[in-house]
Design a protein around this motif. Structure first.
Motif, PDB file in Angstrom:
ATOM      1  N   PHE A  81      94.902  79.442 -11.990  1.00  0.00           N
ATOM      2  CA  PHE A  81      94.487  78.831 -13.248  1.00  0.00           C
ATOM      3  C   PHE A  81      93.221  78.021 -12.998  1.00  0.00           C
ATOM      4  N   ILE A  82      92.332  78.023 -13.983  1.00  0.00           N
ATOM      5  CA  ILE A  82      91.128  77.213 -13.893  1.00  0.00           C
ATOM      6  C   ILE A  82      90.901  76.503 -15.225  1.00  0.00           C
ATOM      7  N   THR A  83      90.208  75.390 -15.177  1.00  0.00           N
ATOM      8  CA  THR A  83      89.732  74.712 -16.383  1.00  0.00           C
ATOM      9  C   THR A  83      88.352  74.148 -16.088  1.00  0.00           C
ATOM     10  N   THR A  84      87.406  74.442 -16.954  1.00  0.00           N
ATOM     11  CA  THR A  84      86.073  73.852 -16.849  1.00  0.00           C
ATOM     12  C   THR A  84      86.070  72.543 -17.628  1.00  0.00           C
ATOM     13  N   ILE A  85      85.584  71.496 -16.999  1.00  0.00           N
ATOM     14  CA  ILE A  85      85.516  70.195 -17.678  1.00  0.00           C
ATOM     15  C   ILE A  85      84.295  70.234 -18.592  1.00  0.00           C
ATOM     16  N   ALA A  86      84.520  70.773 -19.778  1.00  0.00           N
ATOM     17  CA  ALA A  86      83.450  71.085 -20.718  1.00  0.00           C
ATOM     18  C   ALA A  86      83.293  69.983 -21.762  1.00  0.00           C
ATOM     19  N   PRO A  87      82.145  69.944 -22.426  1.00  0.00           N
ATOM     20  CA  PRO A  87      81.954  68.979 -23.509  1.00  0.00           C
ATOM     21  C   PRO A  87      82.610  69.447 -24.799  1.00  0.00           C
ATOM     22  N   VAL A  88      83.056  68.490 -25.598  1.00  0.00           N
ATOM     23  CA  VAL A  88      83.642  68.777 -26.908  1.00  0.00           C
ATOM     24  C   VAL A  88      83.030  67.833 -27.938  1.00  0.00           C
ATOM     25  N   SER A  89      82.991  68.292 -29.184  1.00  0.00           N
ATOM     26  CA  SER A  89      82.501  67.454 -30.280  1.00  0.00           C
ATOM     27  C   SER A  89      83.648  66.589 -30.783  1.00  0.00           C
ATOM     28  N   ARG A  90      83.451  65.297 -30.759  1.00  0.00           N
ATOM     29  CA  ARG A  90      84.489  64.374 -31.209  1.00  0.00           C
ATOM     30  C   ARG A  90      84.363  64.136 -32.715  1.00  0.00           C
ATOM     31  N   SER A  91      85.417  63.593 -33.300  1.00  0.00           N
ATOM     32  CA  SER A  91      85.462  63.412 -34.751  1.00  0.00           C
ATOM     33  C   SER A  91      84.365  62.488 -35.259  1.00  0.00           C
ATOM     34  N   GLU A  92      83.935  61.551 -34.420  1.00  0.00           N
ATOM     35  CA  GLU A  92      82.885  60.623 -34.841  1.00  0.00           C
ATOM     36  C   GLU A  92      81.486  61.207 -34.677  1.00  0.00           C
TER      37      GLU A  92
ATOM     38  N   ASN B  14     101.226  75.713  -9.002  1.00  0.00           N
ATOM     39  CA  ASN B  14     100.270  76.788  -9.254  1.00  0.00           C
ATOM     40  C   ASN B  14      98.925  76.438  -8.627  1.00  0.00           C
ATOM     41  N   CYS B  15      98.185  77.458  -8.253  1.00  0.00           N
ATOM     42  CA  CYS B  15      96.807  77.257  -7.814  1.00  0.00           C
ATOM     43  C   CYS B  15      95.976  76.911  -9.050  1.00  0.00           C
ATOM     44  N   TYR B  16      95.413  75.699  -9.080  1.00  0.00           N
ATOM     45  CA  TYR B  16      94.702  75.206 -10.264  1.00  0.00           C
ATOM     46  C   TYR B  16      93.387  74.585  -9.817  1.00  0.00           C
ATOM     47  N   THR B  17      92.296  75.059 -10.405  1.00  0.00           N
ATOM     48  CA  THR B  17      90.963  74.612 -10.002  1.00  0.00           C
ATOM     49  C   THR B  17      90.222  74.027 -11.189  1.00  0.00           C
ATOM     50  N   LEU B  18      89.612  72.873 -10.980  1.00  0.00           N
ATOM     51  CA  LEU B  18      88.770  72.233 -11.987  1.00  0.00           C
ATOM     52  C   LEU B  18      87.316  72.565 -11.686  1.00  0.00           C
ATOM     53  N   CYS B  19      86.605  73.047 -12.699  1.00  0.00           N
ATOM     54  CA  CYS B  19      85.242  73.533 -12.505  1.00  0.00           C
ATOM     55  C   CYS B  19      84.240  72.658 -13.258  1.00  0.00           C
ATOM     56  N   PRO B  20      83.063  72.437 -12.679  1.00  0.00           N
ATOM     57  CA  PRO B  20      82.033  71.653 -13.371  1.00  0.00           C
ATOM     58  C   PRO B  20      81.369  72.460 -14.477  1.00  0.00           C
ATOM     59  N   PHE B  21      80.803  71.759 -15.434  1.00  0.00           N
ATOM     60  CA  PHE B  21      80.067  72.380 -16.539  1.00  0.00           C
ATOM     61  C   PHE B  21      78.585  72.093 -16.338  1.00  0.00           C
ATOM     62  N   ASP B  22      77.765  73.141 -16.459  1.00  0.00           N
ATOM     63  CA  ASP B  22      76.321  72.986 -16.295  1.00  0.00           C
ATOM     64  C   ASP B  22      75.647  73.099 -17.660  1.00  0.00           C
ATOM     65  N   PRO B  23      75.203  71.989 -18.239  1.00  0.00           N
ATOM     66  CA  PRO B  23      74.574  72.046 -19.574  1.00  0.00           C
ATOM     67  C   PRO B  23      73.343  72.943 -19.617  1.00  0.00           C
ATOM     68  N   LYS B  24      72.628  73.054 -18.500  1.00  0.00           N
ATOM     69  CA  LYS B  24      71.377  73.813 -18.489  1.00  0.00           C
ATOM     70  C   LYS B  24      71.600  75.313 -18.634  1.00  0.00           C
ATOM     71  N   THR B  25      72.749  75.795 -18.195  1.00  0.00           N
ATOM     72  CA  THR B  25      73.010  77.236 -18.254  1.00  0.00           C
ATOM     73  C   THR B  25      74.002  77.611 -19.349  1.00  0.00           C
ATOM     74  N   SER B  26      74.403  76.639 -20.166  1.00  0.00           N
ATOM     75  CA  SER B  26      75.428  76.909 -21.180  1.00  0.00           C
ATOM     76  C   SER B  26      74.898  77.738 -22.343  1.00  0.00           C
ATOM     77  N   GLY B  27      73.588  77.651 -22.611  1.00  0.00           N
ATOM     78  CA  GLY B  27      73.017  78.370 -23.737  1.00  0.00           C
ATOM     79  C   GLY B  27      73.298  77.724 -25.081  1.00  0.00           C
ATOM     80  N   ASP B  28      73.918  76.554 -25.077  1.00  0.00           N
ATOM     81  CA  ASP B  28      74.252  75.844 -26.314  1.00  0.00           C
ATOM     82  C   ASP B  28      73.297  74.664 -26.472  1.00  0.00           C
ATOM     83  N   GLU B  29      72.499  74.695 -27.531  1.00  0.00           N
ATOM     84  CA  GLU B  29      71.496  73.649 -27.738  1.00  0.00           C
ATOM     85  C   GLU B  29      72.119  72.268 -27.920  1.00  0.00           C
ATOM     86  N   ARG B  30      73.374  72.215 -28.360  1.00  0.00           N
ATOM     87  CA  ARG B  30      74.027  70.919 -28.542  1.00  0.00           C
ATOM     88  C   ARG B  30      74.122  70.149 -27.230  1.00  0.00           C
TER      89      ARG B  30
END
Length: 278
Positions: free
Chosen positions: A194-205, A232-248
């Motif tokens: 299992f993996i999870t990328t610590i990604a950005p999310v838009s908050r309600s505010e 379980n084998c579980y890995t946390l992955c970094p998020f790279d804003p420069k390669t995300s392709g999302d202008e936000r």
């Protein structure tokens, strides 16, 4: 125009593709890039450069065209021959070499096309290749069908985060029961992680913030509850804003490496084998 395959001497995946076409009476003309077909492929490549994938190791063979489309790679080509473009969401370009083939996205396609997907993967696996597949927790019925037939050798489940954040993280919601069932099924695969990328999310505010350690802990707890295991084998992955392709996220700074230890500690409350991707 007739079907054409551009191959390379010694290319096992080319041989699998040609064998499939021969067994199904699909006529084709072949040009071997490493033999007499080098000039023909070079011309074809120059004319279609933007549609043919090439990396530091060169072009991925086989390359197939029927005069209307260009398809590349054994799984993509056979998928096209079986079902046209209906399997494109399920089957993409493989980045693995040798005996392993990936690019199989269980959550990406139409579940109504499961039988065709099974047909393609069954044929490729019978040729001796090993299959690596990924899921984000959707299409658990498709996952079950593949696992029951022993068609997945390695399964990676990308749990995006808590179910309620899937809409923001992926652009579409997830059915929580489907997500939990996918986790349970993943835990039964011969080799799984299992993996999870610590990604950005838009908050309600209106702000954009990374998933919090508490949300990662909630994700790890979801894996524990659905799989029935803390190990379980579980890995946390970094998020790279420069390669995300999302202008936000263009002005977002990456999380510092030191921050990941807090995330790992939070996740280890529920998944004791949690590690940080290196």
């Amino acid at each position: 125009m007739a079907n054409t395959i551009y191959s390379a001497t010694g290319c096992a995946r080319c041989n699998v593709t040609k064998k499939y076409m021969g067994e199904n009476s699909i006529e084709y003309e072949e040009f071997d890039f490493k033999a007499e077909g080098k000039e023909a492929f070079s011309k074809f490549y120059r004319e279609n450069r933007s549609e043919i994938f090439r990396d530091k190791d060169g072009v991925e063979f086989p390359v197939f065209t029927d005069g209307k489309v260009i398809r590349q790679g054994v799984s993509v080509v056979i998928g096209y021959l079986v079902a046209g473009d209906d399997l494109q969401g399920f089957i993409g370009r493989s980045e693995l070499h040798g005996e392993w083939l990936d690019g199989i996205n269980i959550s990406g396609g139409d579940p109504a096309k499961t039988d065709q997907l099974v047909q393609v993967i069954s044929y490729i696996k019978q040729s001796g290749l090993k299959i690596q597949a990924v899921t984000i927790g959707k299409n658990s019925d498709v996952l079950e069908a593949l696992l029951q037939k022993g068609l997945v050798d390695r399964l990676i489940m990308d749990v995006k985060g808590p179910a309620e954040l899937y809409l923001d993280l992926t652009g579409s919601p997830v059915d929580e029961d489907d997500l939990k069932r996918s986790i349970k099924l993943t835990s039964t695969a011969p080799e799984h992680s299992f993996i999870t990328t610590i990604a950005p999310v838009s908050r309600s505010e209106g702000t954009i913030e990374y998933l919090s350690p508490e949300e990662i802990a909630e994700t790890a707890q979801l894996i524990e509850e659905a799989s029935g295991s803390k190990k379980n084998c579980y890995t946390l992955c970094p998020f790279d804003p420069k390669t995300s392709g999302d202008e936000r996220f263009s002005s977002l700074e990456p999380l510092p490496a030191s921050a990941f230890f807090k995330y790992r500690s939070a996740a280890r409350r529920y998944q004791v084998m949690t590690e940080i991707e290196k």
